[in-house]
Design an enzyme around this catalytic site. Structure first.
Site, PDB file in Angstrom:
ATOM      1  N   LYS A 207       0.888  -1.450  -0.214  1.00  0.00           N
ATOM      2  CA  LYS A 207      -0.056  -0.116   0.350  1.00  0.00           C
ATOM      3  C   LYS A 207       0.910   1.135   0.035  1.00  0.00           C
ATOM      4  O   LYS A 207       1.733   1.083   0.495  1.00  0.00           O
ATOM      5  CB  LYS A 207      -1.123  -0.136   1.333  1.00  0.00           C
ATOM      6  CG  LYS A 207      -2.223  -0.946   1.224  1.00  0.00           C
ATOM      7  CD  LYS A 207      -3.232  -1.255   2.695  1.00  0.00           C
ATOM      8  CE  LYS A 207      -4.237  -2.049   2.717  1.00  0.00           C
ATOM      9  NZ  LYS A 207      -5.340  -1.726   1.605  1.00  0.00           N
TER      10      LYS A 207
ATOM     11  N   ASP B 234      -3.008  -7.662  -1.579  1.00  0.00           N
ATOM     12  CA  ASP B 234      -3.589  -6.567  -0.895  1.00  0.00           C
ATOM     13  C   ASP B 234      -5.391  -7.145  -0.826  1.00  0.00           C
ATOM     14  O   ASP B 234      -6.032  -7.059  -0.229  1.00  0.00           O
ATOM     15  CB  ASP B 234      -3.609  -5.126  -1.351  1.00  0.00           C
ATOM     16  CG  ASP B 234      -4.028  -4.120  -0.481  1.00  0.00           C
ATOM     17  OD1 ASP B 234      -3.936  -4.575   0.892  1.00  0.00           O
ATOM     18  OD2 ASP B 234      -3.438  -3.006  -0.766  1.00  0.00           O
TER      19      ASP B 234
ATOM     20  N   ARG C 109     -10.213 -11.614   1.806  1.00  0.00           N
ATOM     21  CA  ARG C 109     -11.016 -12.263   1.522  1.00  0.00           C
ATOM     22  C   ARG C 109     -10.217 -13.567   1.216  1.00  0.00           C
ATOM     23  O   ARG C 109     -10.850 -14.865   0.857  1.00  0.00           O
ATOM     24  CB  ARG C 109     -11.645 -12.116  -0.021  1.00  0.00           C
ATOM     25  CG  ARG C 109     -10.449 -11.996  -1.222  1.00  0.00           C
ATOM     26  CD  ARG C 109     -10.837 -11.521  -2.277  1.00  0.00           C
ATOM     27  NE  ARG C 109     -11.028  -9.677  -2.419  1.00  0.00           N
ATOM     28  CZ  ARG C 109     -11.140  -8.720  -3.218  1.00  0.00           C
ATOM     29  NH1 ARG C 109     -11.768  -9.502  -4.457  1.00  0.00           N
ATOM     30  NH2 ARG C 109     -11.378  -7.194  -2.900  1.00  0.00           N
TER      31      ARG C 109
HETATM   32  N1  BES Z   1      -8.400  -3.618   4.212  1.00  0.00           N
HETATM   33  C1  BES Z   1      -8.522  -3.006   2.971  1.00  0.00           C
HETATM   34  C2  BES Z   1      -9.706  -2.191   3.036  1.00  0.00           C
HETATM   35  C3  BES Z   1     -10.004  -1.301   3.152  1.00  0.00           C
HETATM   36  C4  BES Z   1      -9.138   0.172   3.257  1.00  0.00           C
HETATM   37  C5  BES Z   1     -11.090  -0.877   4.776  1.00  0.00           C
HETATM   38  C6  BES Z   1      -8.872   1.656   3.669  1.00  0.00           C
HETATM   39  C7  BES Z   1     -10.754   0.260   4.768  1.00  0.00           C
HETATM   40  C8  BES Z   1      -9.440   1.710   4.581  1.00  0.00           C
HETATM   41  C9  BES Z   1      -8.322  -4.076   2.236  1.00  0.00           C
HETATM   42  O1  BES Z   1      -7.675  -5.481   2.615  1.00  0.00           O
HETATM   43  C10 BES Z   1      -8.277  -4.226   0.858  1.00  0.00           C
HETATM   44  O2  BES Z   1      -6.700  -3.601   0.566  1.00  0.00           O
HETATM   45  N2  BES Z   1      -8.625  -4.571  -0.294  1.00  0.00           N
HETATM   46  C11 BES Z   1      -8.128  -3.294  -1.048  1.00  0.00           C
HETATM   47  C12 BES Z   1      -8.808  -4.702  -2.521  1.00  0.00           C
HETATM   48  C13 BES Z   1      -8.167  -4.781  -3.858  1.00  0.00           C
HETATM   49  C14 BES Z   1      -6.666  -4.829  -3.999  1.00  0.00           C
HETATM   50  C15 BES Z   1      -8.483  -5.512  -4.865  1.00  0.00           C
HETATM   51  C16 BES Z   1      -8.751  -2.200  -1.963  1.00  0.00           C
HETATM   52  O3  BES Z   1     -10.049  -2.541  -1.364  1.00  0.00           O
HETATM   53  O4  BES Z   1      -7.944  -1.574  -2.666  1.00  0.00           O
HETATM   54 ZN    ZN Z   2      -7.614  -5.400   4.235  1.00  0.00          ZN
HETATM   55 MN    MN Z   3      -5.859  -5.144   1.791  1.00  0.00          MN
END
Ligand code: BES
Ligand code: ZN
Ligand code: MN
Length: 498
Positions: free
Chosen positions: A279, A349, A353
């Site tokens: 990230k 990331d 899931r």
């Molecule tokens: N934990 C995050 C989602 C998240 C990010 C929730 C910021 C609240 C605030 C999750 O693991 C994630 O990184 N999701 C990605 C998925 C993508 C790579 C398909 C996202 O939402 O960008």
């Molecule tokens: Zn996450």
């Molecule tokens: Mn993530």
């Protein structure tokens, strides 16, 4: 966090406390109750009213010093808006604001003087419950690591209800609410700890510690056990971290022996760096909250047990840390989940899931009545709904029905978003059964839900908790974890007992 609760029959002029909380509807600033309160502040309230400084408008809060020989130090008047529009949400929010304002005045002993017959829609136990919940949730703050005592906020010590006639109902409603709210505040504590101190193992240990002496049986599957079972998905996420993944299983049997349990699964990523698909550094600190799904399930099951609800419940917390490193999962790697489906990992990331794939596969063995998972799963859900609602996904009629009732009863708001074969198409892989990302810029929360669905073979719903934390203090809650989900889980379990 806890405080004492009392229901007193005393005269208003005899009760002691740091603050007396009194609600008024819009433009209904006259009559016996108003005059009684006005007398405590030497007519200052009626002066404010004639200056239009206080009119009872929704969320208006004013604090007035009271006069001797009155034994409460100050009076906090609270506006509820129009009587015809009152809802439990409006009452709860107004009361929460008033508690936070009182906390700033260093109040620790609270007295509430509200005629419960103000409004037919609010039954006594319900009114007392909302009041107690507002005090407990709004004043909660996390300052464990602050050493300067002066910089700390105060915690409430006592809550006294006066001017109520059904004492028993009020006491029962208040004590039930305090029970749930303290589990919710424990759940917030889990999230607010920095990730270095809240690893999968310490999370599991804290769940065990809290459930000691309750009817919840806690079991933990360690990595060795998960490997022997075939939980390749959560192990894949965890392989880049020195912290060992933990699948925490909480079992509560309050119902009949053979009743199918209702099951809650929670995403417990104690820190989500993104892994190799790392990230950006801005806001990465917030990813210590990526275990709030698991924390909500832990708090919910804990509260259900304390209340002794007559229902069988299982909670499963899928806990791991998502880190980059030489042993980390690589984009392109293929994992096999417990249900034998293969997953092409195109973005490390999208790890929530993956850990849930194994948790959802695992709970099939309980032959559940239904399963709902809670997860801080996608940024896309925040884009869609903002902070007010969590996203909710299901294709099951009964799960939809119980969720609609429970969201109303609990005040934990969810908004349904679509799920179905259109989105299942987004996660088709050419080299494995599914891939862990959907299409760029398209319905990210729905394709994530469609991914999870691949690991369920029972009635199921999914909650994407966009609103699980806030980095800024709000008018009704301090910054940090919000406790979202705990009340919702208790409400779902309660529906099974009616
Ligand atoms: N934990 C995050 C989602 C998240 C990010 C929730 C910021 C609240 C605030 C999750 O693991 C994630 O990184 N999701 C990605 C998925 C993508 C790579 C398909 C996202 O939402 O960008
Ligand atoms: Zn996450
Ligand atoms: Mn993530």
């Amino acid at each position: 966090m806890s405080f004492s609760i009392e229901v007193l029959q005393e005269e208003l002029t005899d009760v002691k406390g740091d603050v007396l909380l009194v609600c008024f509807f819009n433009e209904e600033l006259k009559g016996g109750r108003f005059e009684e309160v006005d007398a405590l502040v030497g007519g200052a309230l009626s002066a404010m009213v004639s200056n239009k400084d206080f009119v009872g408008k929704k969320n208006q809060v004013s604090v007035l010093p009271s006069l001797k020989p009155t034994k409460v130090k100050r009076v906090c008047v609270i506006g509820l808006g129009d009587r015809k529009n009152i809802t439990s949400g409006i009452y709860f929010d107004a009361m929460s604001r008033a508690c936070i304002v009182s906390q700033r005045h260093k109040a620790v002993s609270y007295v509430v003087f509200s005629d419960v017959k103000l409004e037919k829609k609010l039954k006594s136990h319900h009114y007392a419950g909302l009041t107690t919940k507002a005090l407990a949730m709004s004043t909660y703050h996390f300052d464990k690591y602050v050493t300067n005592k002066e910089a700390k906020l105060v915690d409430p010590v006592s809550l006294v209800f006066v001017g109520v006639d059904d004492k028993k109902q009020v006491a029962a409603g208040a004590s039930r609410a305090l029970s749930i709210a303290s589990s919710a505040n424990w759940s917030r504590d889990l999230g607010n700890h920095p990730a270095g101190d809240m690893t999968p193992k310490s999370l599991a240990e804290d769940v065990k510690r809290m459930c000691k002496g309750t009817a919840v049986k806690v079991r933990v599957l360690d990595e060795e056990k998960m490997k022997s079972l075939g939980m390749g998905a959560i192990l894949g996420v965890s392989q880049g971290s020195v912290e060992e993944a933990q699948m925490v299983i909480m079992e509560y049997k309050g119902g009949k022996k053979d009743d199918a349990p209702i099951i809650f699964c929670g995403k417990g990523i104690t820190f989500d760096s993104g892994g190799i698909s790392i990230k950006p550094s801005s806001k990465m600190d917030e990813m210590k909250f990526d275990m709030l799904g698991a924390a909500a399930v832990a708090g919910g099951v804990h509260a259900i047990a304390k209340l002794g609800l007559k229902v069988n419940v299982v909670g499963v917390l899928a806990c791991a840390e998502n880190m980059p490193g030489s042993s980390a999962l690589r984009p392109g790697d293929i994992l096999t989940a417990l249900n034998k489906k293969t997953i092409e990992v195109l973005n490390t990331d999208a790890e929530g899931r993956l850990v849930l794939a194994d948790a959802l596969s695992y709970v099939g063995r309980y032959k559940p009545k239904y399963v709902v998972d809670f997860a801080t799963l996608t940024g896309a859900c925040i884009v869609a709904l903002g902070m007010h609602y969590a996203g909710f996904f299901t294709q099951d009629k009964n799960v939809k029905k119980v969720m609609e009732k429970a969201t109303l009863n609990s005040g934990d708001l969810v908004w349904q978003l679509p799920l179905g074969e259109e989105y299942t198409a987004h996660i088709k892989s050419k080299v494995a059964d599914v891939k862990n990302i959907g299409r760029r810029g398209q319905a990210g929360a729905s394709s994530a839900a469609a991914f999870l669905q691949e690991f369920t073979d029972y009635p199921w719903g999914h909650v994407d908790m966009a609103n699980a934390w806030s980095m800024a203090d709000g008018p009704t809650l301090h910054c940090g974890a919000s406790g979202f989900g705990v009340h919702l889980i208790v409400s779902l379990a309660t529906l099974e007992t009616l």
